[in-house]
Design an enzyme around this catalytic site. Structure first.
Site, mmCIF file in Angstrom:
data_model
loop_
_atom_site.group_PDB
_atom_site.id
_atom_site.type_symbol
_atom_site.label_atom_id
_atom_site.label_comp_id
_atom_site.label_asym_id
_atom_site.label_seq_id
_atom_site.Cartn_x
_atom_site.Cartn_y
_atom_site.Cartn_z
ATOM 1 C CG HIS A 385 16.553 -7.099 95.328
ATOM 2 N ND1 HIS A 385 15.696 -7.530 94.349
ATOM 3 C CD2 HIS A 385 15.929 -6.084 95.961
ATOM 4 C CE1 HIS A 385 14.603 -6.791 94.372
ATOM 5 N NE2 HIS A 385 14.719 -5.902 95.350
ATOM 6 C CG ASP A 389 19.739 -12.110 93.035
ATOM 7 O OD1 ASP A 389 18.523 -12.163 92.747
ATOM 8 O OD2 ASP A 389 20.515 -11.239 92.616
ATOM 9 C CG ASP A 415 8.479 -15.980 92.109
ATOM 10 O OD1 ASP A 415 8.039 -15.675 90.986
ATOM 11 O OD2 ASP A 415 7.800 -15.900 93.143
#
Ligand code: C2E
Ligand code: MG
Ligand code: MG
Length: 763
Positions: A385, A389, A415
């Site tokens: 993640h 990010d 997204d």
């Protein structure tokens, strides 16, 4: 439910009230020379001090940490005073003489201010917002003011009265001096205390009463007018208050919280100044002009007040500034995405609504681009993640750079991004520059990651005056969804009639299934050329479908086949058809002619897939190494362990495995070690900028070197320009596929292509 108010047990209050009332009547009202009044007075003082020692001692036993030490100090001080009072009473009542001065009693009496001071220092202080300098100022202010009071009353009087001996004067001075210090401590502690304020208030009030009585006693004694009365009542009252303090019941949480500072408390330093002023004035009126020292001290106090005011003003100004900044931050937070700093959905809808209002007035152009990243979930799942990010942040930077000033870029969540174009101009141009901006790979954690986006575009027509922000955003979303369903990395402009229903999927899926069964699909073959020999090394089979007179591109029908489950039959058919063809072409061909077939990601782990493949191989008697299965990285992700097992089985059966579209996904060069592969096909988008971007050259060079080390063949896909071909050749890439050499061709053109006539681009 409301929290119960702090309470002192009623019996304790009753005893205290009755005791004090009685004392007031007897001690103040009675004849101080009568032996009853003297006895009562002494015993009442003794009893009050002993009671305070007992309750404080009990509190010390019950509490822990700092509070325990604080109550212990209070108990010791009170016990000391009670002991002193016992000695005093013994002289007065048992022996019937005046207590000598100094005597053992003074040790006990003086123990009290010392221990009380320690107790105050142990009382928990609040961190508070007061600056250090202001706190120091408050301390100086209170000290100076109280010094003034003390000097004009007790201290000054005691000094000028002198004493029998230096020692006696010292002891005499110790009283007003310690009282003065205790009062300063009370003011300072109280103005910055935390915890139960009711307890501290009682404690401080009790100590203050004792200090004032004490100093009053010293003052009156020094000029020979002490006569019990009010002064003695002060002592009794002081100890009664201290005795009550530990009995205050405080709810736990209330005691621990650092409460707001009440207004009255901040005023304490000023209060001491007011008292100093009053005392000075009273002294002057009664014919005691201030000495030089007192005048200087008074001047200093005034100066300190001015400085304190100034500091307060400055602090307030700083506070106002701080608040403004904080408010701006909060406003920004409310309207912006925390991760990327882009506008959030709320702000986007707000701006869109505003733009539509203006459109209603002057018909200005308004368009919305709706972007959804392709395969973002896969990146998130493989790289983690944090990398996901970071990718979102980098993407938002590129989006911001791609749009014009005045356009609003927002992250709607996950997204999904949206861009509002309200300055005229061609939205398709902006969409193109957005697409271009996302094209170069992102480097995350040392991996080159390519990210495509499906884009939906909707433009408000001049006639369209009554549309809402929500409706427009929904249309853009629909267009994006349509783009996504027709393959990745596409742009679709919204058209009326576009819908999100699965209906079209179903209809297309049924037609596709029918085409697979009835031979409605065909395969084109694109040669893979060996640059060393100039010969065709192999062919990639690519499915073709014409439906209702329209050529449907594989990027559209393959995803439909995957979603509707037709893909299994499609692949089986393609495998059989391609192998049948290549078996025919291989007859009379000297080299081993390879055939590549594309396999969709989830199929590889389908039970029975290996059996299907080996059956096809047997049916057409293909040689080992002749069939190549092209898989993409995402096939390896669903279940790595299972996929690895299947790949091993396939390789045992003589099938070679090619990793297709390398560079589009997320794998780094190093990840290639982990998978048993034979071929890596470098995606067209990488070859695309080979002749313009030196980074791509570096990437390819290391990939080729690594491929060599691992015994992997590297194929360059999508070669369209001579410059690309020359570079690939120079870098040592031996296998190439692309329009420059040959387009995908129908089967009847293949024999000529493999017959050995040379390719124009190679000469
Ligand atoms: P792919 O496997 O990467 O196939 C290569 C694609 O690049 C083909 O597109 C080919 O026509 C195109 N191409 C080759 N050289 C060039 C070039 O120089 N320039 C450009 N711009 N394009 C070039 P196509 O035929 O449209 O296929 C698209 C994708 O659809 C394939 O990508 C493959 O993933 C999938 N596909 C095609 N046939 C099948 C099939 O039978 N089964 C499965 N599962 N997927 C298939
Ligand atoms: Mg392929
Ligand atoms: Mg490819």
């Amino acid at each position: 439910m409301t929290t119960p108010r702090r309470r002192i047990p009623v019996p304790a209050l009753a005893v205290a009230a009755v005791g004090l009332a009685l004392s007031a009547v007897v001690v103040v009202g009675g004849d101080s020379h009568s032996s009853f009044v003297r006895s009562f007075n002494d015993l009442a003082q003794l009893a009050a001090a002993a009671a305070a020692a007992l309750t404080a001692g009990h509190a010390a036993l019950r509490s822990s940490g700092r509070a325990r030490w604080m109550w212990l100090a209070v108990a010791v001080g009170c016990a000391g005073w009670a002991a002193g009072e016992s000695v005093w009473s013994w002289y007065e009542l048992a022996r019937g003489i005046d207590t000598p001065f100094p005597s053992l009693a003074d040790i006990g009496f003086l123990l009290f201010p010392a221990a009380a001071g320690v107790a105050l220092l142990l009382h928990p202080a609040r961190g508070g917002r007061l600056t250090r300098s202001r706190r120091a100022l408050d301390a100086t202010l209170a000290t100076s003011a109280l010094a003034l009071v003390s000097w004009e009353t007790a201290l000054g009087a005691v000094v000028s009265a002198g004493g029998d001996s230096r020692f006696a004067l010292g002891v005499a001075l110790a009283y007003p001096l310690s009282d003065f210090l205790l009062l300063v401590l009370i003011v300072l502690t109280f103005s910055r205390a935390s915890g139960s304020r009711a307890q501290l208030a009682l404690l401080a009030a009790g100590m203050a009463a004792l200090s004032v009585s004490d100093s009053g006693f010293a003052y009156l004694t020094s000029n020979g007018t002490y006569d019990g009365g009010a002064i003695d009542l002060g002592w009794i009252t002081g100890f009664v208050l201290i005795a009550l303090a530990p009995l205050v019941r405080t709810p736990e949480e209330e005691a621990s919280q650092t409460g707001k500072q009440p207004e009255a408390v901040t005023v304490l330093p000023y209060l001491s100044v007011a008292v100093a002023g009053a005392v000075t004035a009273a002294r002057m009126l009664t014919g005691h002009p201030p000495t030089r020292g007192q005048t200087a001290l008074s001047g200093a106090v005034v100066l300190l007040i001015l400085v304190r005011q100034y500091l307060t003003l400055r602090e307030n100004a700083a506070l106002v500034g701080e608040l403004a900044v904080r408010e701006a931050q909060l406003r920004h937070q409310a309207f912006h995405d925390a991760l990327t700093g882009l506008a959030n959905r709320g702000l986007f809808q707000d701006r869109l609504g505003h733009a539509l209002d203006l459109h209603g007035r002057d018909l200005r152009a308004v368009s919305v681009l709706f972007l959804d990243l392709d395969d973002f979930k896969v990146i998130n799942d493989t790289l983690g993640h944090a990398a996901g990010d970071e990718l979102l942040v980098r993407i938002s930077e590129r989006l911001l750079a791609a749009v014009r000033t005045g356009d609003t870029v927002a992250r709607l969540g996950g997204d999904e991004f949206a861009i509002l174009l309200e300055d005229g101009g061609d939205p398709l141009t902006v969409a193109a520059s957005v697409e271009l901006a996302l094209r170069p790979a992102f480097v995350l954690d040392g991996s080159a990651v390519k990210v495509g986006a499906s884009i939906g575009l909707v433009a408000v027509e001049p006639s369209d005056t009554a549309t809402t922000a929500d409706a427009l955003l929904a249309k853009a979303d629909t267009a994006m969804y349509t783009a996504k369903r027709s393959g990745k990395g596409q742009l679709r402009v919204f058209e009326e009639g576009m819908s999100l229903t699965e209906l079209s999927d179903q209809r297309m899926g049924t037609a596709l299934a029918h085409a697979v069964e009835t031979g409605g699909l065909t395969l084109d073959y694109q040669p893979v050329v060996n640059l060393d020999t100039g010969q065709v090394e192999g062919l990639e089979a690519l499915a073709r479908w014409t439906h209702d007179g329209r050529v449907v591109p594989p990027s559209e029908f393959i995803p439909v086949a995957e979603r509707t489950g037709v893909i299994g039959a499609l692949t089986e058919w393609a495998l059989d058809e391609a192998c049948r063809r290549v078996a025919g072409w291989s007859r009379g061909h000297k080299q081993l002619l390879q055939i590549s077939v594309n396999v969709s990601p989830p199929q590889i782990t389908d039970p029975g897939f290996v059996a299907t493949v080996t059956a096809v191989l047997a049916r057409h008697r293909l040689r080992r190494g002749q069939l190549v299965l092209e898989i993409t990285e995402s096939s390896l992700l669903t279940d790595v362990v299972l996929a690895r097992g299947v790949i091993a089985e396939l390789r045992d059966a003589g099938v070679r495995i090619a990793l297709d579209d390398f560079g589009v996904g997320f794998s780094s060069l190093s990840q290639l070690h982990a998978i048993e592969l034979d071929i890596v096909k470098i995606d067209r988008s990488f070859i695309d900028q080979l002749d313009t971007d030196p980074r791509q050259v570096r990437f390819l060079r290391s990939l080729l070197r690594l491929g060599g080390d691992l015994g992997l063949q590297v194929v360059g896909e999508g070669v369209e320009r001579q410059a690309q071909l020359d570079l690939l050749r120079e870098l040592g890439c031996r296998l190439v596929q692309g329009y420059l050499l040959a387009r995908p061709m129908p089967p009847d053109e293949v024999p000529a292509a493999i017959a050995g006539q040379s390719f124009a681009a190679l000469s």
